[in-house]
Design a protein around this motif. Structure first.
Motif, PDB file in Angstrom:
ATOM      1  N   MET A   1     -13.838  -2.490   3.426  1.00 24.49           N
ATOM      2  CA  MET A   1     -13.079  -1.073   3.623  1.00 24.49           C
ATOM      3  C   MET A   1     -11.765  -1.043   4.230  1.00 24.49           C
ATOM      4  N   ALA A   2     -10.619  -0.741   3.427  1.00 27.58           N
ATOM      5  CA  ALA A   2      -9.554  -0.824   4.042  1.00 27.58           C
ATOM      6  C   ALA A   2      -8.903   0.152   4.524  1.00 27.58           C
ATOM      7  N   ARG A   3      -8.300  -0.019   5.822  1.00 26.80           N
ATOM      8  CA  ARG A   3      -7.362   0.971   6.547  1.00 26.80           C
ATOM      9  C   ARG A   3      -6.093   0.767   6.788  1.00 26.80           C
ATOM     10  N   ASP A   4      -5.111   1.341   6.283  1.00 24.31           N
ATOM     11  CA  ASP A   4      -3.726   1.277   6.409  1.00 24.31           C
ATOM     12  C   ASP A   4      -3.056   2.550   6.910  1.00 24.31           C
ATOM     13  N   VAL A   5      -2.623   2.551   8.285  1.00 24.74           N
ATOM     14  CA  VAL A   5      -2.154   3.577   9.109  1.00 24.74           C
ATOM     15  C   VAL A   5      -0.906   3.383   9.671  1.00 24.74           C
ATOM     16  N   ARG A   6       0.290   3.895   9.217  1.00 25.76           N
ATOM     17  CA  ARG A   6       1.452   3.484   9.666  1.00 25.76           C
ATOM     18  C   ARG A   6       2.380   4.891  10.194  1.00 25.76           C
ATOM     19  N   LEU A   7       3.223   4.502  11.274  1.00 28.99           N
ATOM     20  CA  LEU A   7       4.151   5.386  11.541  1.00 28.99           C
ATOM     21  C   LEU A   7       5.718   4.906  11.237  1.00 28.99           C
ATOM     22  N   LEU A   8       6.342   5.504  10.385  1.00 32.17           N
ATOM     23  CA  LEU A   8       7.566   5.166   9.874  1.00 32.17           C
ATOM     24  C   LEU A   8       8.726   6.058  10.402  1.00 32.17           C
ATOM     25  N   ALA A   9       9.782   5.310  10.976  1.00 30.02           N
ATOM     26  CA  ALA A   9      11.005   5.954  11.641  1.00 30.02           C
ATOM     27  C   ALA A   9      11.994   6.152  10.403  1.00 30.02           C
ATOM     28  N   GLU A  10      11.654   5.393   9.283  1.00 32.95           N
ATOM     29  CA  GLU A  10      12.877   5.445   8.376  1.00 32.95           C
ATOM     30  C   GLU A  10      12.478   6.176   6.927  1.00 32.95           C
ATOM     31  N   PRO A  11      13.140   6.777   6.200  1.00 34.03           N
ATOM     32  CA  PRO A  11      12.737   7.487   4.800  1.00 34.03           C
ATOM     33  C   PRO A  11      11.796   6.310   3.876  1.00 34.03           C
ATOM     34  N   PHE A  12      11.003   6.942   3.284  1.00 34.79           N
ATOM     35  CA  PHE A  12       9.795   6.144   2.373  1.00 34.79           C
ATOM     36  C   PHE A  12       9.820   6.766   1.032  1.00 34.79           C
ATOM     37  N   ASN A  13       9.439   5.886   0.113  1.00 34.26           N
ATOM     38  CA  ASN A  13       9.359   6.192  -1.159  1.00 34.26           C
ATOM     39  C   ASN A  13       7.727   6.129  -1.383  1.00 34.26           C
ATOM     40  N   PRO A  14       7.081   7.231  -1.806  1.00 32.30           N
ATOM     41  CA  PRO A  14       5.661   7.259  -1.991  1.00 32.30           C
ATOM     42  C   PRO A  14       5.486   6.200  -2.910  1.00 32.30           C
ATOM     43  N   GLY A  15       5.821   6.062  -4.190  1.00 27.07           N
ATOM     44  CA  GLY A  15       5.613   4.690  -4.821  1.00 27.07           C
ATOM     45  C   GLY A  15       5.407   3.334  -4.532  1.00 27.07           C
ATOM     46  N   GLN A  16       6.104   3.340  -3.408  1.00 24.19           N
ATOM     47  CA  GLN A  16       6.067   1.881  -2.881  1.00 24.19           C
ATOM     48  C   GLN A  16       4.520   1.609  -2.010  1.00 24.19           C
ATOM     49  N   PHE A  17       3.878   2.808  -1.788  1.00 21.71           N
ATOM     50  CA  PHE A  17       2.591   2.732  -1.134  1.00 21.71           C
ATOM     51  C   PHE A  17       1.344   2.920  -1.921  1.00 21.71           C
ATOM     52  N   ILE A  18       1.584   3.872  -3.047  1.00 24.67           N
ATOM     53  CA  ILE A  18       0.531   4.260  -3.762  1.00 24.67           C
ATOM     54  C   ILE A  18      -0.076   3.113  -4.710  1.00 24.67           C
ATOM     55  N   GLY A  19       1.021   2.302  -5.489  1.00 26.36           N
ATOM     56  CA  GLY A  19       0.662   1.402  -6.270  1.00 26.36           C
ATOM     57  C   GLY A  19      -0.266   0.260  -5.628  1.00 26.36           C
ATOM     58  N   PRO A  20       0.431  -0.572  -4.694  1.00 27.08           N
ATOM     59  CA  PRO A  20      -0.255  -1.343  -3.883  1.00 27.08           C
ATOM     60  C   PRO A  20      -1.599  -1.081  -3.393  1.00 27.08           C
ATOM     61  N   PHE A  21      -1.700   0.212  -2.589  1.00 25.26           N
ATOM     62  CA  PHE A  21      -2.968   0.806  -2.103  1.00 25.26           C
ATOM     63  C   PHE A  21      -4.132   0.780  -3.186  1.00 25.26           C
ATOM     64  N   THR A  22      -3.577   1.138  -4.411  1.00 30.27           N
ATOM     65  CA  THR A  22      -4.461   1.399  -5.607  1.00 30.27           C
ATOM     66  C   THR A  22      -4.972  -0.206  -5.942  1.00 30.27           C
ATOM     67  N   ASN A  23      -4.010  -1.185  -6.195  1.00 28.84           N
ATOM     68  CA  ASN A  23      -4.497  -2.406  -6.634  1.00 28.84           C
ATOM     69  C   ASN A  23      -5.231  -3.022  -5.633  1.00 28.84           C
ATOM     70  N   ALA A  24      -5.301  -2.771  -4.394  1.00 26.97           N
ATOM     71  CA  ALA A  24      -6.063  -3.447  -3.417  1.00 26.97           C
ATOM     72  C   ALA A  24      -7.497  -2.923  -3.408  1.00 26.97           C
ATOM     73  N   HIS A  25      -7.959  -2.136  -4.409  1.00 26.95           N
ATOM     74  CA  HIS A  25      -9.173  -1.688  -4.573  1.00 26.95           C
ATOM     75  C   HIS A  25      -9.730  -2.002  -5.897  1.00 26.95           C
ATOM     76  N   PRO A  26     -10.066  -3.073  -6.428  1.00 28.79           N
ATOM     77  CA  PRO A  26     -10.425  -3.261  -7.619  1.00 28.79           C
ATOM     78  C   PRO A  26     -11.787  -2.748  -7.868  1.00 28.79           C
ATOM     79  N   GLY A  27     -12.228  -2.041  -9.003  1.00 28.45           N
ATOM     80  CA  GLY A  27     -13.584  -1.521  -9.048  1.00 28.45           C
ATOM     81  C   GLY A  27     -13.743  -0.109  -8.612  1.00 28.45           C
ATOM     82  N   LEU A  28     -12.509   0.279  -8.291  1.00 27.88           N
ATOM     83  CA  LEU A  28     -12.461   1.952  -8.022  1.00 27.88           C
ATOM     84  C   LEU A  28     -12.621   2.852  -8.916  1.00 27.88           C
ATOM     85  N   GLY A  29     -13.158   3.951  -8.860  1.00 26.36           N
ATOM     86  CA  GLY A  29     -13.335   4.973  -9.807  1.00 26.36           C
ATOM     87  C   GLY A  29     -12.187   6.051  -9.728  1.00 26.36           C
TER      88      GLY A  29
END
Lengths: 82, 152, 152, 82
Positions: C1-29
């Motif tokens: 069960m993965a938990r990834d929680v971050r505070l960022l002080a600089e601008p971010f691009n949502p795509g940089q998080f969504i793809g890796p998060f999805t790929n980190a959970h093989p077998g997901l629905g």
């Protein structure tokens, strides 16, 4: 090109029919459809969970089917779950 | 008010849709996105080798467009995007993507929830899955009716 | 069960998080994601030049981590990701991203809804917005209490 | 480095204080905090919507404040809405 009525079988009805579609003579009404679909295919057509559409429009009452030359009649079994 | 509804016969990468959809709605407050993939690996999904989604061209896309319009009418949205695969897919491939953009998060989240319930239970798709080299049709589930009933 | 929680002080691009998060959970629905941005342009948001989010390091990130744990305990998830900006942002910049991965869509969608309600109303952030060159603090809203009350 | 008690002002309380933090002598209890914060800042500290945390842990009862050397006391106004 044929100008009869095209009957399209969706989902597992295509397996039952052994084909995805067949042509029958126009005009085609409900009794004509049942006559054209003997055995389990006809039973499936009668089943209350099977819907029928003519040219993409669902029939509220299957027995009111009236298809003419060039029309497409689709037999739609229940859609698969989520 | 943007509506983007597509049936795709080939694999897609969710990122190719989410970014442009978001950028198409300047001034938005939030975007909610759901991506569904072919599930595999555990329990009742163990042994699934492939999933096939069949559609009926005269009805499937028009039905999805009507669903998008219903969501736009029902929720306070700036836009909605519904992308659905057809054809044969392997475990892990995206099947469906729904994104809703809105000024306030509630509308965006509820619209995605609404669209997914209806896509899964009330759209013209027939599915079969391949196990041990043999295709099996997937029947409707009782849960689907309960999901739809949530929306009155 | 993965938990990834971050505070960022600089601008971010949502795509940089969504793809890796999805790929980190093989077998997901499915994966549900909400991205909130600095809203601008209309009504009460017209004239907003910038938004500043202040946090308190000893409490803000630990509070977000506790919220993620609560979501993991409450919904049937494979993982959850909560990314939150701090500092000064302009209209259109992402403020927050919440993604939840699950075998079934209901858990993923509900977890995002739950986490957003609590992040917005019950997390240690103070906001001020700049209009006409002057900073104004944003007060709590009644709606926030109603949002939290949905979760009992 | 000072080993007093550090008082941290969050959100608009920092505007009210004119600074983000200040050092006061240890030990510090509730009355000591109010004495250290005259005027509107003390009123804000008393207000039921202002919470107090010691070293990141919220106090259930502000009047029970007991801070010693090196402790950080945070004054937390209500968080901003969504």
């Amino acid at each position: 090109m044929s100008r009869g009525v095209r009957i399209v079988f969706l989902g597992k009805l295509a397996d039952l029919a052994g084909e995805e579609a067949r042509e029958v003579d126009a005009p085609l009404d409900w009794q004509g459809l049942l006559d054209a679909l003997p055995g389990p295919l006809g039973e499936a057509a009668r089943g209350e969970r099977t819907r029928i559409a003519v040219n993409g429009a669902l029939l509220a009452d299957k027995a009111a089917l009236q298809a003419g030359e060039g029309d497409e009649v689709a037999l739609l079994p229940p859609v698969s779950g989520g | 008010m943007a509506r983007d509804v597509r049936l795709l016969a080939e694999p897609f990468n969710p990122g190719q849709f989410i970014g442009p959809f978001t950028n198409a709605h300047p001034g938005l407050g939030g975007v909610c996105t759901f991506v569904g993939e072919v599930r595999g690996g555990e329990g009742q999904d163990a042994g699934v080798e492939a999933l096939e989604l069949l559609h009926y061209a005269p009805m499937t896309l028009p039905g999805m467009e009507a669903l998008a319009d219903e969501a736009l009418a029902r929720f306070d949205l700036m836009g909605i995007q519904i992308i659905h695969r057809t054809g044969v897919m392997r475990v892990g491939e995206p099947i469906v993507l729904v994104s809703a953009a809105a000024r306030h998060r509630r509308g965006a989240i509820d619209a995605v929830d609404f669209a997914m319930d209806h896509l899964k239970s009330d759209s013209w798709f027939w599915k079969r899955e391949k196990r041990g080299g043999t295709w099996h049709w997937i029947e409707p589930r009782e849960q689907d009716h309960a999901d739809i009933a949530r929306w009155g």
